[in-house]
Every structure is written in structure tokens, then in C-alpha cells.
Design a protein around this motif. Sequence first.
Motif: not given
Lengths: 184, 44
Positions: A150-167
Motif C-alpha cells: 500500500r505504501a508503494r502504491t500510495r507513494l507513486s500516486e502522491l508523486m504523480q508519476v505518469d511517465d517514469p522519465e518524468d523523474l
Amino acid sequence: MKIDPQTRPELLATLPHLRAFAISLSGSVDKADDLVQETLARALTNIERFTPGTCLQAWLFTILRNLFHTEFRRRRREVEDPDGLMASRLAVLPNQSGRVEFEELRSALAKLPPDQREALLLVSAEGFSYEEAARITGAQLGTIKSRVNRARTRLSELMQVDDPEDLGPDRLVRAVLQAPGSFR
Amino acid sequence: LDPQLQSVIGEQLRRYYADLLREPVPERLVALLGKLDRGEGGRS
């Protein structure tokens, strides 16, 4: 209580880990250092309860996380905040040192429920096995696995990463440009 | 969840944590260990 000569180097080697865990769990360097200080004091007062040959680091992590959760629950009661919303916002990182690169991650971590943040840090950052994390937190194995997920899922939602290259670098540049006082 | 995304975030988490691990431990914590060891107590 005298520290066993064999335990001393192990204790010193564990300090950076305890501190990294405390900083990322509490979101504050000051709070973290107080937590580590209290953990060391308790550990040495109760060193006879430590079973030699078992993992000293796991034992110290257990003491530290118990202190953290006791404090968190106390603060939540004090401000009459049954859902912990205020308490979790208070945990947001005003005085954390560190690089701007991790700003977004830190803020997302701070928004996770403490149980999930703890499980994620133990398993995905500190590298404890699920079994060790379960022992440290006193939770069931299945509970730990589900908290990490759940932490992993929530973290990626919070970081709003649609495209990994966006990081990548573009995002970093934007973060630097938006950081107050970054041009000196 | 997208495995690629998971690994990007996992990687960032590990780098963040490695960064924290490299921070020097404040002298007061190391000194405290010595004080406790000598039985001088930990509270200031």
C-alpha cells in the motif's frame, strides 16, 4: 552499564542506520536525533535483555520505532485529532537537511500513514526481510507485506508519476528553479 | 502497479536513504554512548 567490547563497534556501526531510519520516519532531523538519543539510553539500560548473537540492529530499531509510535499517539491525543490528520501533517519536514532532489519523495513519505511509512522504510530502504520487519514492528507477516504494498502504491500516486522519465533531469531542474533561495 | 514505475521509485528511495546514511552522526550521539558506557547516565 558497561558496553561489551564486542558490542561497541556494532553499536557504533548501527548509529548511522538508526539515524537514517529516525529521520525518514519522523521527517525531522531534530526529532530524529532525540529519538536516537533516547533509544541509546534505553538500550544501554536494558542491555541485559539483548540476546547476544541476535541482530543488535533489529533490537535497536524495535526500541526506536516503539518510542516513535508512543510519541505519535501521545501527540495525536493532545491535539484531539482522532484521524491523525494533523499529526501526520505536523510530521512534514520543516527542518530536514538534504538535497532538493529528494524534496518530492520526502514530502510524499511524510503523507503516508506512519505504519506504512515504517514498513516501507524497513523493507525497501533499510533492506530488512519481511520476516525481520514483522518482528521489529510486532505485526503479522501478511500485515507487513500489505503495508509495504500500500505504501508503494500510495507513494507513486502522491508523486504523480505518469511517465517514469518524468523523474529525470527535467524534473530536477524544475525543482531547483522552484526552490526558494536556490540562487546565491 | 507498473513494475518500471515501481523500480524508479524504489531506486529513488534507496538513493535518498543512502544519502542519509552518509551523513555524519552528530558528535553528541557518539559522546552519549561514551557517557552511558561510563555509567554517567544519558539525560542532559
